[in-house]
Design a protein around this motif. Structure first.
Motif, short mmCIF file in Angstrom:
data_model
loop_
_atom_site.label_atom_id
_atom_site.label_comp_id
_atom_site.label_asym_id
_atom_site.label_seq_id
_atom_site.Cartn_x
_atom_site.Cartn_y
_atom_site.Cartn_z
N SER A 83 -3.75 6.38 -13.55
CA SER A 83 -5.07 7.01 -13.53
C SER A 83 -6.04 6.30 -12.59
O SER A 83 -6.87 6.93 -11.95
N ASP A 84 -5.91 4.98 -12.48
CA ASP A 84 -6.84 4.25 -11.60
C ASP A 84 -6.15 3.26 -10.66
O ASP A 84 -6.80 2.60 -9.87
N GLY A 85 -4.82 3.13 -10.75
CA GLY A 85 -4.08 2.25 -9.86
C GLY A 85 -4.13 0.78 -10.22
O GLY A 85 -3.62 -0.05 -9.47
N SER A 86 -4.73 0.46 -11.35
CA SER A 86 -4.82 -0.96 -11.74
C SER A 86 -3.47 -1.49 -12.19
O SER A 86 -2.65 -0.77 -12.75
N ASP A 98 -1.33 1.48 -13.90
CA ASP A 98 -1.94 2.60 -14.58
C ASP A 98 -2.18 3.66 -13.51
O ASP A 98 -2.94 3.43 -12.57
N GLU A 130 2.27 8.38 -17.04
CA GLU A 130 0.98 7.72 -17.14
C GLU A 130 0.98 6.36 -16.43
O GLU A 130 -0.06 5.85 -16.06
#
Length: 165
Positions: free
Chosen positions: A108-111, A106, A69
């Motif tokens: 899921s969104d690259g943040s 993260d 994740e």
């Protein structure tokens, strides 16, 4: 004597009650924040021996994930510094200085969830046979990767309370 034991019992109970109410939770205990990291992080692919040693240590501490994740990118900067020079101008001891910049993403969104830099050093003796010097040097780098890896894991555990569940 009996009153002394009773007083210790009462003081101990008060101390335990105070600890229970402070909100302390072990990082890896039930519902500990560090469990959010276990087997959920994909460490960036190593590019050389030192980054491999660091990645190996991070995966040992954090686990390897089949479906990560989070992503952990680590950039190493290493240098050697001669610290003991003989009267004949031969370096007899070296420090290996390392910096590791890291960022937890993260996936899921690259943040970027958290980032930072850790640093430390180790040393080795440059006296003896060629084989012993090469072994001492390799060992110093391996010890440095363990130190840097442990510092990164400690920082990630500290930040794990702010990670998405």
């Amino acid at each position: 004597m009996w009153s002394f034991d009773r007083r210790n019992l009462i003081l101990g109970a008060l101390a335990l009650g105070g600890l229970a109410s402070c909100g302390f939770t072990p990082a890896y205990g039930p519902n500990g924040t560090a469990t959010r990291l276990q087997n959920r992080i994909l460490v960036s692919e190593p590019s050389d021996r030192n980054s491999y040693l660091l990645t190996r240590h991070l995966e040992t501490r954090l686990g390897r994930s089949a479906s990560p994740e989070f992503g952990l990118n680590v950039t190493l900067e290493l240098q050697e510094e001669g610290i003991a020079v003989t009267s004949t101008n031969i370096t007899a001891r070296y420090n290996v200085i390392g910096k590791a910049a890291y960022e937890l993403l993260d996936l899921s969104d690259g943040s970027v969830l958290t980032k930072g830099q850790v640093n430390s050093f180790t040393g080795y003796s440059a006296t003896g046979s060629t084989a012993s010097i090469q072994t001492a040097e390799a060992d110093a780098y391996e010890r440095l990767m363990v130190i840097l890896g442990d510092q990164i894991v400690t920082r990630l555990i500290a930040a794990s309370g702010n990670l998405p569940e």
